[in-house]
Motif scaffolding. Sequence first.
Motif, PDB file in Angstrom:
ATOM      1  N   LYS A  16      31.694  43.177  36.369  1.00 14.22           N
ATOM      2  CA  LYS A  16      30.869  42.150  36.026  1.00 14.22           C
ATOM      3  C   LYS A  16      31.983  41.135  35.163  1.00 14.22           C
ATOM      4  CE  LYS A  16      27.223  44.797  35.810  1.00 14.22           C
ATOM      5  NZ  LYS A  16      27.492  46.398  35.859  1.00 14.22           N
ATOM      6  N   THR A  17      33.096  41.833  34.480  1.00 10.69           N
ATOM      7  CA  THR A  17      34.053  41.436  33.610  1.00 10.69           C
ATOM      8  C   THR A  17      34.822  40.475  34.564  1.00 10.69           C
ATOM      9  OG1 THR A  17      34.024  42.954  31.981  1.00 10.69           O
ATOM     10  CG2 THR A  17      35.913  41.615  32.309  1.00 10.69           C
ATOM     11  N   GLY A  18      35.287  40.660  35.725  1.00 14.40           N
ATOM     12  CA  GLY A  18      36.169  40.265  36.881  1.00 14.40           C
ATOM     13  C   GLY A  18      35.421  38.969  37.099  1.00 14.40           C
ATOM     14  N   VAL A  19      34.109  39.191  37.402  1.00 13.58           N
ATOM     15  CA  VAL A  19      33.558  38.023  38.117  1.00 13.58           C
ATOM     16  C   VAL A  19      33.344  36.914  36.974  1.00 13.58           C
ATOM     17  CG1 VAL A  19      30.888  37.275  38.488  1.00 13.58           C
ATOM     18  CG2 VAL A  19      31.916  39.361  39.635  1.00 13.58           C
ATOM     19  N   VAL A  20      33.038  37.186  35.465  1.00 14.69           N
ATOM     20  CA  VAL A  20      32.753  36.113  34.652  1.00 14.69           C
ATOM     21  C   VAL A  20      34.090  35.428  34.478  1.00 14.69           C
ATOM     22  CG1 VAL A  20      32.168  35.593  32.272  1.00 14.69           C
ATOM     23  CG2 VAL A  20      30.683  37.055  33.737  1.00 14.69           C
ATOM     24  N   PHE A  21      35.266  36.188  34.258  1.00 15.71           N
ATOM     25  CA  PHE A  21      36.624  35.758  34.372  1.00 15.71           C
ATOM     26  C   PHE A  21      36.865  34.491  35.490  1.00 15.71           C
ATOM     27  CE2 PHE A  21      41.036  36.471  35.567  1.00 15.71           C
ATOM     28  CZ  PHE A  21      41.584  35.795  34.598  1.00 15.71           C
ATOM     29  N   LEU A  22      36.563  34.832  36.551  1.00 10.25           N
ATOM     30  CA  LEU A  22      36.770  34.051  37.666  1.00 10.25           C
ATOM     31  C   LEU A  22      35.894  32.777  37.590  1.00 10.25           C
ATOM     32  CD1 LEU A  22      37.404  36.217  40.845  1.00 10.25           C
ATOM     33  CD2 LEU A  22      39.293  35.511  38.990  1.00 10.25           C
ATOM     34  N   ALA A  23      34.746  33.146  37.157  1.00  7.09           N
ATOM     35  CA  ALA A  23      34.068  31.713  36.870  1.00  7.09           C
ATOM     36  C   ALA A  23      34.414  30.921  36.015  1.00  7.09           C
ATOM     37  CB  ALA A  23      32.558  32.288  36.564  1.00  7.09           C
ATOM     38  N   TRP A  24      35.268  31.540  34.920  1.00  5.59           N
ATOM     39  CA  TRP A  24      35.824  30.517  33.671  1.00  5.59           C
ATOM     40  C   TRP A  24      36.803  29.982  34.472  1.00  5.59           C
ATOM     41  CZ3 TRP A  24      40.197  32.620  30.822  1.00  5.59           C
ATOM     42  CH2 TRP A  24      40.676  31.621  29.790  1.00  5.59           C
ATOM     43  N   LEU A  25      37.846  30.532  34.959  1.00  2.95           N
ATOM     44  CA  LEU A  25      38.942  30.090  35.433  1.00  2.95           C
ATOM     45  C   LEU A  25      38.305  28.856  36.610  1.00  2.95           C
ATOM     46  CD1 LEU A  25      41.511  32.962  36.307  1.00  2.95           C
ATOM     47  CD2 LEU A  25      41.377  31.548  34.410  1.00  2.95           C
ATOM     48  N   LEU A  38      44.642  43.290  30.553  1.00  2.12           N
ATOM     49  CA  LEU A  38      45.460  41.994  30.915  1.00  2.12           C
ATOM     50  C   LEU A  38      46.003  42.210  32.364  1.00  2.12           C
ATOM     51  CD1 LEU A  38      45.993  39.312  30.270  1.00  2.12           C
ATOM     52  CD2 LEU A  38      48.320  40.324  29.213  1.00  2.12           C
ATOM     53  N   PRO A  39      46.595  43.146  32.664  1.00  6.40           N
ATOM     54  CA  PRO A  39      47.316  43.200  34.072  1.00  6.40           C
ATOM     55  C   PRO A  39      46.132  43.021  35.121  1.00  6.40           C
ATOM     56  CG  PRO A  39      48.271  44.781  32.651  1.00  6.40           C
ATOM     57  CD  PRO A  39      47.186  44.471  31.767  1.00  6.40           C
ATOM     58  N   HIS A  40      45.206  43.803  34.916  1.00  2.54           N
ATOM     59  CA  HIS A  40      44.024  43.442  35.813  1.00  2.54           C
ATOM     60  C   HIS A  40      43.545  41.892  35.959  1.00  2.54           C
ATOM     61  CE1 HIS A  40      40.060  44.819  37.723  1.00  2.54           C
ATOM     62  NE2 HIS A  40      39.560  43.850  37.409  1.00  2.54           N
ATOM     63  N   PHE A  41      43.252  41.144  34.719  1.00  2.00           N
ATOM     64  CA  PHE A  41      43.007  39.995  34.821  1.00  2.00           C
ATOM     65  C   PHE A  41      43.900  39.229  35.632  1.00  2.00           C
ATOM     66  CE2 PHE A  41      40.657  40.709  30.546  1.00  2.00           C
ATOM     67  CZ  PHE A  41      39.407  40.669  31.175  1.00  2.00           C
ATOM     68  N   ALA A  42      45.501  39.520  35.383  1.00  3.21           N
ATOM     69  CA  ALA A  42      46.530  38.811  36.061  1.00  3.21           C
ATOM     70  C   ALA A  42      46.274  39.078  37.523  1.00  3.21           C
ATOM     71  CB  ALA A  42      47.869  39.215  35.586  1.00  3.21           C
ATOM     72  N   ARG A  43      46.136  40.197  37.900  1.00  2.00           N
ATOM     73  CA  ARG A  43      45.994  40.380  39.739  1.00  2.00           C
ATOM     74  C   ARG A  43      44.909  39.694  39.893  1.00  2.00           C
ATOM     75  NH1 ARG A  43      48.579  40.421  44.159  1.00  2.00           N
ATOM     76  NH2 ARG A  43      47.658  42.115  45.740  1.00  2.00           N
ATOM     77  N   ALA A  44      43.333  39.760  39.233  1.00  2.00           N
ATOM     78  CA  ALA A  44      42.551  38.806  39.933  1.00  2.00           C
ATOM     79  C   ALA A  44      42.801  37.347  39.823  1.00  2.00           C
ATOM     80  CB  ALA A  44      41.362  39.175  38.747  1.00  2.00           C
ATOM     81  N   LEU A  53      43.490  32.780  47.586  1.00  2.00           N
ATOM     82  CA  LEU A  53      42.320  32.454  48.451  1.00  2.00           C
ATOM     83  C   LEU A  53      41.716  30.893  48.304  1.00  2.00           C
ATOM     84  CD1 LEU A  53      40.166  35.698  47.887  1.00  2.00           C
ATOM     85  CD2 LEU A  53      41.492  34.941  49.920  1.00  2.00           C
ATOM     86  N   GLY A  54      42.340  30.463  47.242  1.00  2.00           N
ATOM     87  CA  GLY A  54      42.053  28.957  47.186  1.00  2.00           C
ATOM     88  C   GLY A  54      40.742  28.896  46.576  1.00  2.00           C
ATOM     89  N   LEU A  55      40.070  29.999  45.572  1.00  2.00           N
ATOM     90  CA  LEU A  55      38.630  29.869  45.034  1.00  2.00           C
ATOM     91  C   LEU A  55      38.515  28.934  43.935  1.00  2.00           C
ATOM     92  CD1 LEU A  55      37.814  33.718  45.036  1.00  2.00           C
ATOM     93  CD2 LEU A  55      37.534  32.078  46.882  1.00  2.00           C
ATOM     94  N   LEU A 115      43.480  23.593  36.294  1.00  2.00           N
ATOM     95  CA  LEU A 115      42.755  24.215  35.417  1.00  2.00           C
ATOM     96  C   LEU A 115      42.840  25.523  35.235  1.00  2.00           C
ATOM     97  CD1 LEU A 115      40.514  23.527  33.059  1.00  2.00           C
ATOM     98  CD2 LEU A 115      38.999  23.929  34.934  1.00  2.00           C
ATOM     99  N   ALA A 116      42.672  26.022  36.434  1.00  2.00           N
ATOM    100  CA  ALA A 116      42.697  27.631  36.351  1.00  2.00           C
ATOM    101  C   ALA A 116      44.083  28.182  35.936  1.00  2.00           C
ATOM    102  CB  ALA A 116      42.591  28.216  37.893  1.00  2.00           C
ATOM    103  N   GLU A 117      45.330  27.678  36.230  1.00  2.00           N
ATOM    104  CA  GLU A 117      46.572  27.983  35.902  1.00  2.00           C
ATOM    105  C   GLU A 117      46.718  27.937  34.148  1.00  2.00           C
ATOM    106  OE1 GLU A 117      51.215  26.512  36.143  1.00  2.00           O
ATOM    107  OE2 GLU A 117      49.630  25.842  37.507  1.00  2.00           O
TER     108      GLU A 117
END
Length: 384
Positions: A319-328, A347-353, A360-362, A368-370
């Motif tokens: 769920k942490t990665g899911v919410v992280f990507l929703a923020w980005l 942090l390395p996990h977030f960076a790879r996500a 993938l162009g998500l 903004l994501a950058e």
Amino acid sequence: MTIRLPDFKGGWRAYEPREEPFAATPGTPLASRTVFSAAHVVADPFADTSPDSPAAVDWDATLAFRRHLWSHGLGVAEAMDTAQRGMGLDWAGAAELIRRSAAEARSVGGLIACGVGTDQLTGPATLAEVRAAYEEQLALVEESGAQAILMASRALAAAAQGPEDYLEVYGHLLRQAAEPVILHWLGPMFDPALEGYWGSSDLDAATGTFLDVIAAHPDKVDGIKVSLLEARREIDIRRRLPQGVRCYTGDDFNYPELIAGDEQGFSHALLGIFDPLGPLAAEAVRVLDTGDAKGFRELLDPTVELSRHLFQAPTRFYKTGVVFLAWLAGHQSHFTMVGGLQSARSLPHFARAYELADGLGLFPDPKLAEERMKNLLSLYGVTQ
């Protein structure tokens, strides 16, 4: 322009972000498969809470994300594991989430199914108390007008003495359900408290009990969601289901092949990974709607690496990665989670996500994501 990202070995790599997002437009409901995205909740970042406090939810942002999923033709699986049931969201919060999301679904004509569990029980419980807890939640979901998903219960796993207790509890609930439900088998990789569900840690024996429940009440089971991350087991279960009972894959490792199916059938979908993949996943299924299985796989297969990354062990922290990507992606203004779960990955996990999702162009707005990724890096002391 490049961004400096940490790797998993204490080093660094330069990554050049994608400039254009994946082109996906809102569309009509999907035709060849019924597809639910299990949706996350957006925390209220300004609430004075602690990890032990009841969840403070940003309702406007939470419901806006559901409208986003519906706009692409996806259904919403509400108040499920992805919404942090039992990991930050208690029953009171889940009940409010169900009421609000079901009302929102009615207003926009969206497909919705909601989780029914026993998480109002906070200590050891008898089988009678487990049944009563399930009944309370089932009544609320049915009153809301949503379809019910009977979730696996930690309390039942602790109270049951063997397969017969599962047969009795589920049989009781299915007999009184007003409409056919979805049965959810969540494996212990998602929740260790569910080890031995269906009365055995032997998956073959557990599968037998699970199928016995369905066989006794096929008219009350719309379908099953299997979240065991074993494609061959899901296929075996799918082929043994009574006529008319669907299989909704919950396998976040093998979903493209399971949804595409084979000469003996296919799986529908109820997936947490379709929270960040929503528009791309919907586009892939629309391709499948035309009969183009190859095109479907070409779109969806490349997403599996991201999904396997987000759902890597300990899987329950996906769920942490899911919410992280929703923020980005700009679906929420902050990276804060109920229960403080934003701290559950490195942090390395977030960076790879970020890298995989960007590839993938998500992200609708890659810039903004950058920018947000760089802001997170700076909080960890990383300079660009």
